[in-house]
Write a protein that holds these residues in place. Structure first.
Motif, PDB file in Angstrom:
ATOM      1  N   ILE A  74      -7.339  -8.033   3.396  1.00 51.04           N
ATOM      2  CA  ILE A  74      -7.154  -6.589   3.265  1.00 51.04           C
ATOM      3  C   ILE A  74      -6.943  -5.955   4.640  1.00 51.04           C
ATOM      4  O   ILE A  74      -6.126  -5.052   4.816  1.00 51.04           O
ATOM      5  CB  ILE A  74      -8.378  -5.949   2.571  1.00 51.04           C
TER       6      ILE A  74
ATOM      7  N   GLY B 116      -3.497  -6.320   5.567  1.00 49.57           N
ATOM      8  CA  GLY B 116      -2.655  -6.049   4.392  1.00 49.57           C
ATOM      9  C   GLY B 116      -1.288  -5.475   4.677  1.00 49.57           C
ATOM     10  O   GLY B 116      -0.343  -5.735   3.940  1.00 49.57           O
TER      11      GLY B 116
ATOM     12  N   LEU C 265      -1.723  -9.110   1.152  1.00 47.74           N
ATOM     13  CA  LEU C 265      -2.313  -8.459  -0.025  1.00 47.74           C
ATOM     14  C   LEU C 265      -2.155  -9.307  -1.275  1.00 47.74           C
ATOM     15  O   LEU C 265      -3.040  -9.320  -2.143  1.00 47.74           O
ATOM     16  CB  LEU C 265      -1.661  -7.090  -0.252  1.00 47.74           C
TER      17      LEU C 265
ATOM     18  N   ALA D  46      -4.799 -11.667  -1.014  1.00 47.16           N
ATOM     19  CA  ALA D  46      -6.076 -10.999  -1.294  1.00 47.16           C
ATOM     20  C   ALA D  46      -6.307 -10.875  -2.792  1.00 47.16           C
ATOM     21  O   ALA D  46      -7.441 -10.999  -3.273  1.00 47.16           O
ATOM     22  CB  ALA D  46      -6.095  -9.615  -0.647  1.00 47.16           C
TER      23      ALA D  46
ATOM     24  N   ILE E 247      -4.535  -3.040  -5.685  1.00 45.31           N
ATOM     25  CA  ILE E 247      -3.954  -4.122  -4.879  1.00 45.31           C
ATOM     26  C   ILE E 247      -2.535  -4.417  -5.351  1.00 45.31           C
ATOM     27  O   ILE E 247      -1.607  -4.587  -4.531  1.00 45.31           O
ATOM     28  CB  ILE E 247      -4.822  -5.392  -4.941  1.00 45.31           C
TER      29      ILE E 247
ATOM     30  N   TYR F 290      -3.072   3.283   0.210  1.00 51.23           N
ATOM     31  CA  TYR F 290      -3.887   2.254   0.861  1.00 51.23           C
ATOM     32  C   TYR F 290      -5.289   2.763   1.180  1.00 51.23           C
ATOM     33  O   TYR F 290      -6.260   2.019   1.113  1.00 51.23           O
ATOM     34  CB  TYR F 290      -3.200   1.785   2.149  1.00 51.23           C
TER      35      TYR F 290
END
Length: 297
Positions: A26, A29, A45, A48, A73, A130
């Protein structure tokens, strides 16, 4: 091990390892040049998301929060590609992200429409941005830390404060004559202050060591002062709201600041506003201000 993953982390450490792996991704990201997987197409991401899916399987009591973060996400995976002008890659990642299940269909159709518009600032991406993703993940982490609280940091910080004679006893005395509702907030604030003091002292020692061992490069002393001043400012956790407001008055960007911003983007890349802020010479700016100014430029 945290970056590359573990094939079989110990059962009692599995959730902690997954969280660390999630946070590392993250944090990177928005940097599409950073890769955690062998497949170079996989963005930080997207990587992630795989660890978030593993975390979802580890618990069921936070179903709503899990769902919100999972969706955020997914949206930000597409948004980051679009912000960088990679619309073809955004369309390709959409195919990897979503199955043909009915539950995914509405969001998939919305994102497909957004990609076709080639506009990274549409309301959907702005609403599920974000910053909201970071906020939700912080909420999740706070819940995890509350369940797995350790006193190591507060103990170390308290010892450091006492050794420096900063007045840890005075902080402890603040808990007297407060209501039960205020007590937890005050204790949290005390922990924050102690941690910042510890961080400031450790950083100060490191900088002093660097200064004595090697010749500082141009601008290093100014950067050192800026970093230490920022840490000192963080200690004023009880500063009135109106005082903060006074420091946020709109001020014109100077030609010198614009040059610093452009130089920072060349060195660290678009999106790394925090790094650019620390390494540049800006006048009471924030990373958000840098981002908005870059968009204007």
């Amino acid at each position: 091990a945290l970056i590359n993953g573990q094939s079989k982390p110990p059962t009692h450490q599995k959730k902690t390892v997954y969280i660390c792996q999630l946070l590392i991704r993250i944090a990177k990201g928005k940097n599409l040049e950073c890769h955690f997987e062998n497949d170079q197409r996989i963005s930080p991401l997207e990587s992630a998301l795989s660890f978030w899916t593993l975390l979802e399987k580890e618990e069921i009591k936070l179903e709503k929060l899990h769902e919100d973060i999972h969706r955020l996400i997914q949206i930000q995976i597409v948004a980051v590609y679009m912000e960088n002008g990679y619309f073809k890659e955004a369309a390709e990642v959409l195919e990897r992200l979503f199955t043909d299940s009915e539950s995914d269909k509405p969001l998939r159709m919305k994102l497909a429409t957004v990609i076709k518009s080639k506009d990274p600032y549409v309301p959907l991406l702005q609403s599920f941005n974000y910053n909201l993703l970071i906020h939700k993940i912080k909420t999740y982490i706070e819940l995890f830390m509350k369940e797995n609280e350790t006193n190591f940091l507060i103990q170390a910080a308290t010892k450091q404060v006492e050794s420096k004679g900063v007045g840890a006893k005075a902080l402890e005395n603040k808990t007297l004559n407060v209501s039960e509702n205020d007590r937890s907030n005050l204790e949290t604030k005390q922990r924050f202050v102690l941690s910042i003091i510890l961080l400031r002292d450790v950083l100060g020692q490191k900088l002093e060591t660097c200064r004595t061992k090697s010749r500082p490069h141009s601008g290093w002393n100014q950067r050192e002062r800026n970093v230490l001043q920022s840490l000192n400012n963080l200690q004023n956790v009880e500063k009135p709201a109106d005082a903060w407001a006074c420091g946020r008055k709109r001020q014109r960007w100077t030609y010198k600041e614009d040059l610093q911003l452009k130089s920072g983007v060349r060195e660290f890349g678009v999106g790394n506003w925090a790094k650019i802020l620390v390494h540049g010479d800006f006048n009471n700016r924030t990373s958000v201000m840098l981002k908005d100014r870059w968009r204007t430029l």
